[in-house]
Design a protein around this motif. Structure first.
Motif, PDB file in Angstrom:
ATOM      1  N   ILE A   1      -5.262  -6.594   2.166  1.00  0.00           N
ATOM      2  CA  ILE A   1      -3.893  -5.836   2.310  1.00  0.00           C
ATOM      3  C   ILE A   1      -3.727  -4.851   1.262  1.00  0.00           C
ATOM      4  CG2 ILE A   1      -1.556  -6.401   2.161  1.00  0.00           C
ATOM      5  CD1 ILE A   1      -2.189  -9.173   3.945  1.00  0.00           C
TER       6      ILE A   1
ATOM      7  N   GLU B   1      -2.156   3.478   2.890  1.00  0.00           N
ATOM      8  CA  GLU B   1      -1.016   3.856   3.591  1.00  0.00           C
ATOM      9  C   GLU B   1       0.044   4.686   2.657  1.00  0.00           C
ATOM     10  OE1 GLU B   1       0.833   0.275   5.763  1.00  0.00           O
ATOM     11  OE2 GLU B   1       2.871   1.556   5.754  1.00  0.00           O
TER      12      GLU B   1
ATOM     13  N   LYS C   1       0.097  -7.340   8.622  1.00  0.00           N
ATOM     14  CA  LYS C   1      -1.207  -6.992   8.111  1.00  0.00           C
ATOM     15  C   LYS C   1      -2.297  -7.977   8.119  1.00  0.00           C
ATOM     16  CE  LYS C   1       0.200  -2.932   7.199  1.00  0.00           C
ATOM     17  NZ  LYS C   1       0.106  -1.834   8.217  1.00  0.00           N
TER      18      LYS C   1
ATOM     19  N   LEU D   1      -5.239  -1.702   2.383  1.00  0.00           N
ATOM     20  CA  LEU D   1      -4.609  -0.862   3.478  1.00  0.00           C
ATOM     21  C   LEU D   1      -3.319  -0.300   2.668  1.00  0.00           C
ATOM     22  CD1 LEU D   1      -4.597  -3.651   6.348  1.00  0.00           C
ATOM     23  CD2 LEU D   1      -5.880  -1.555   6.350  1.00  0.00           C
TER      24      LEU D   1
ATOM     25  N   ASP E   1      -3.851   2.561   9.212  1.00  0.00           N
ATOM     26  CA  ASP E   1      -4.668   1.290   8.887  1.00  0.00           C
ATOM     27  C   ASP E   1      -6.081   1.419   9.565  1.00  0.00           C
ATOM     28  OD1 ASP E   1      -2.874  -0.053   7.739  1.00  0.00           O
ATOM     29  OD2 ASP E   1      -1.907  -1.017   9.496  1.00  0.00           O
TER      30      ASP E   1
ATOM     31  N   TYR F   1       5.770  -7.539   6.379  1.00  0.00           N
ATOM     32  CA  TYR F   1       4.674  -6.746   6.223  1.00  0.00           C
ATOM     33  C   TYR F   1       3.366  -7.375   6.152  1.00  0.00           C
ATOM     34  CZ  TYR F   1       1.755  -3.177   4.020  1.00  0.00           C
ATOM     35  OH  TYR F   1       0.722  -2.247   3.756  1.00  0.00           O
TER      36      TYR F   1
END
Lengths: 294, 294
Positions: free
Chosen positions: B49, B56, B11, B52, B62, B7
């Protein structure tokens, strides 16, 4: 109708009070002191007054745009602090007082500049949240960030640093002036226009007004720098010439430079005659810029 | 469900591409180079991150928050450039590469920092104008400016400079950490929450999550600074200690500091369990912060 001098005095006092209210009410003492020191170092408050004057011309009251006006002065003051740093123009005096880094040290001066720039955007956001004018606030934040950024003020300062000791063409000098000084002056006008909800045609006229007074302002600054005594300007006389700095005055000669400034002033005034608004104040401001003696 | 390491990799690559697209397409070459140099110097992209991941978690894609995420990294990178300046921490190396002012000189480094800070607000404004989410954009601009300002990051840096060589209490160290590091980490979380339209209760939970990981992050940073080799961290080992800098690790000792960080991590995770959302990624991020080795 009051005279332009009285108008300037009144608005300056209004802006000075409002600027103090923009400052943070907590945080480390020394940085707040440095911010206040540089804000209180004086200056004509030309940028916020332009914002107020444009908004007033379009029918807005001062208190509806005062936060926006202050944001322009906060950005201007930050740029002076950073420009004066030893790493940049290395100036010891500004407006007859020691510069921020001479009083508070380089570290605090860098941070005070950073803080004023940051505060400008906080103040614009506050304007949006207080008034509920979210779209206008975002447009103003966008205008301000572009004027202050790499294509505007910061880019102009880079070119200015590079220009030291070199010979530049009139076009190059004009370009530096447009970026370094003109961009923020134009933003001052345009932010007032946005806050007042100006239409596309009004914005175009005001943009021409702003561009012309921006360059005129820089030309007069160059002339005054050559002519004035150190005492009057509060910085060493002819400092730009000492650094072999190409200026309008140096390239055109003082007389031709002054004529150019007067022509630009006239073009600025012509640009707004079709606004269908009472433009006396904006006319007066344009003339005041060109016929000032400091 | 992908693993947290994958992940983070994905990202990070996404943010890196988006950051390059944020940069101005014109303006003087050297300042744009310096901005790119510092942005490309690496780093974990933790702040964007977080933005985001929070968005999310609350159901946003995103590309709906990528501009906002980038703004957080732009502010972070500006602060590193200015913190490294000779007038401040005087650091020659950062992440294994010479610092911005070592490569481009002090003047361009000051201006590159200024430009990245300014650009952050331009990017937030662009997010608002592109999405039509004017109110969210203004709330994000407000959050960002407060986190970066005198009551946040800049204030923390002032206290940090003053702390050098002095003995501080744990409370004072915590306060500096909350301002200098925690404020922007919290803003990273809250800007994601605002962009995703989080409600009051959700925002409160996420704020607790953010505060806890903020302090945990700083504690682990202090520990790594003591433990790691110069090669691994890319800056002289124990640089904070050499300056007699009070840190969590110094005051608590490494073992107790690590336990404190783990407790904060657990509290962060607990804070978001009642969100009623899939919180695996946020849990994973919190753990990653505490159990990282660089």
């Amino acid at each position: 109708m009051i005279g332009i001098d009285q108008y300037l005095e009144e608005k300056k006092a209004l802006v000075n009070r409002a600027l103090m209210e923009c400052l943070p009410d907590s945080g480390p003492q020394e940085i707040r002191e440095a911010m206040i020191y540089s804000l209180e170092a004086g200056g004509k408050r030309l940028r916020p007054i332009l914002t107020l004057a444009v908004a007033e011309t379009l029918g807005k009251k001062d208190d509806q745009v005062l936060d926006v006006a202050c944001a322009l002065e906060l950005v201007h003051t930050y740029s002076l602090i950073h420009d004066d740093l030893p790493a940049m123009d290395d100036s010891d005096m500004r407006r007859g007082k020691p510069t921020c880094h001479r009083v508070y040290g380089d570290a605090i001066a860098v941070l005070a500049g950073d803080a004023l720039l940051t505060l400008a955007f906080e103040v614009v956001a506050r304007y949006g949240l207080k008034s509920g004018q979210f779209k206008k606030a975002i447009l103003i934040s966008s205008e301000l960030s572009k004027a202050a950024g790499v294509k505007g003020m910061i880019g102009g300062q880079v070119l200015d640093l590079k220009a030291e000791g070199r010979e530049l063409s009139l076009l190059e000098i004009e370009n530096i002036s447009i970026m370094k000084t003109g961009a923020l002056l134009k933003a001052s006008v345009m932010c007032g226009a946005i806050a007042a909800g100006a239409g596309k045609k009004e914005r175009a006229s005001l943009e021409r007004y702003a561009s012309n007074i921006g360059t005129a302002f820089q030309i007069i600054d160059d002339i005054l720098d050559v002519e004035s005594s150190a005492e009057e300007l509060g910085k060493p006389t002819g400092s730009d010439r000492k650094r072999f700095m190409p200026t309008f005055a140096a390239v055109l000669g003082i007389e031709e430079a002054r004529i150019k400034a007067e022509n630009l002033c006239n073009e600025a005034i012509m640009a707004i005659q079709d606004l269908g608004r009472p433009v006396e104040i904006l006319n007066g401001l344009a003339k005041k810029l060109v016929f000032r003696t400091k």
